[in-house]
Design an enzyme around this catalytic site. Structure first.
Site: not given
Length: 309
Positions: A125, A162, A164, A246
């Site tokens: 991120h 991931d 996200h 995740d």
């Protein structure tokens, strides 16, 4: 086939407040998983510590200086509601950068076939000049640029599974025709980026968003239909994986509902592409995964695949 595992005790030095999901226990779960006798053949080493200036491969000098200056002597320095620094955080991040680049060195020199870097916090991120979403520096993006600068890799693929979306990696490589960024992720979900129309200046951004509860079948379909054909066409010299776990069904932060076997499957499919175009060269770097059990099981499946099982 030999697989290198890179980690460092400093991974526990990034301390977070009680209840924060990105906690030192994540690395303890990874370590326990890889202590199993079936991983005895892993080549293991400690991550070297990078100089802060190495982060300038993808981040602005002003941003790097700001993060270094923010490192607290005690307590916490809060960057945003999710992202913070404790006294050990900077050292943890510099070992994560150093470990990721060391893995690239080992793979590109032929000292091992592939590598898994088990460090924290995650990095995908982190944008050029912004830390967010638990992430301070973008270790995977730095590793990509290191492969290009140190070894002349002409085309590097960064594949992110991931749950996200890696907005930071997309931001960094948006205008770069030499790097393909490909991502499967849940949408809508933090950070709100990752739509199929986000393709970069040179059509080298490939997003394959999934909805909550899509599950294994649609995840594999997205990989088969959107990610893998584009990777084959790109023909990378190296594949770097932003390996977030995740999307596992046990994870508390999302709901795609994957099984650990899905991560093993995706890893093998990426290895197939690497075998065709990159001499098998794959460097995998840990991102998210916040259920300790789900993380341990998923890492085991991922490393099993890297080891050729």
């Amino acid at each position: 086939m030999s697989t290198l595992y890179v980690t460092h005790p400093s991974a526990a030095e990034h301390v977070v407040p009680t209840g924060h999901p990105e906690r030192p226990a994540r690395m303890q779960a990874v370590e326990r998983a890889l202590e199993n006798e079936r991983f005895a053949a892993l080549v293991r080493c400690h991550a070297p510590k990078a100089e802060p200036s190495v982060a300038e491969l993808v981040h602005t000098a002003a941003f790097v200086e700001t993060i270094v200056a923010a490192s607290p002597d005690e307590g916490f320095f809060q960057i945003d509601g999710d992202t913070l620094m404790s006294p050990g955080t900077l050292s943890t991040c510099l070992h994560a950068i150093g470990g990721s680049n060391h893995a690239v060195d080992a793979v590109m020199k032929g000292e091992c076939t592939n590598a898994f870097v088990g460090m924290r916090p995650p990095g995908h991120h982190a944008e050029r000049d912004r830390a967010m979403g638990f992430c301070l520096f973008n270790h995977a993006a730095i590793a990509v640029r290191h492969a290009q600068r140190a070894f002349g890799a002409s085309r590097v693929a960064l594949v992110d599974f991931d749950v996200h979306h890696g907005n930071g990696s997309q931001d960094i490589f948006w205008g770069d025709r030499t790097v393909m960024y490909a991502s499967t992720h849940q949408m809508p979900l933090f950070p709100g980026t990752g739509g199929t129309g986000e393709r970069g200046d040179h059509d080298t951004i490939v997003n394959a968003p999934l909805k909550a509860f899509d599950g294994s079948e649609l995840f594999r379909e997205a990989f088969e239909a959107r990610i893998l054909p584009r990777l084959d066409a790109f023909a990378p010299d190296l594949i770097v994986i932003s390996a977030g776990f995740d999307a596992h069904k046990l994870d508390p932060l999302a709901n795609i509902q994957l099984e650990e076997a899905d991560f093993g499957w995706a890893t093998r499919r990426l290895m197939d592409v690497a075998d065709r175009h990159a001499g098998g060269r794959v460097v995998s770097i840990l991102e998210g995964g916040y259920s300790l059990d789900g993380l341990a099981r998923s890492v085991a499946a991922h490393v099993d695949a890297l080891m050729g099982r």
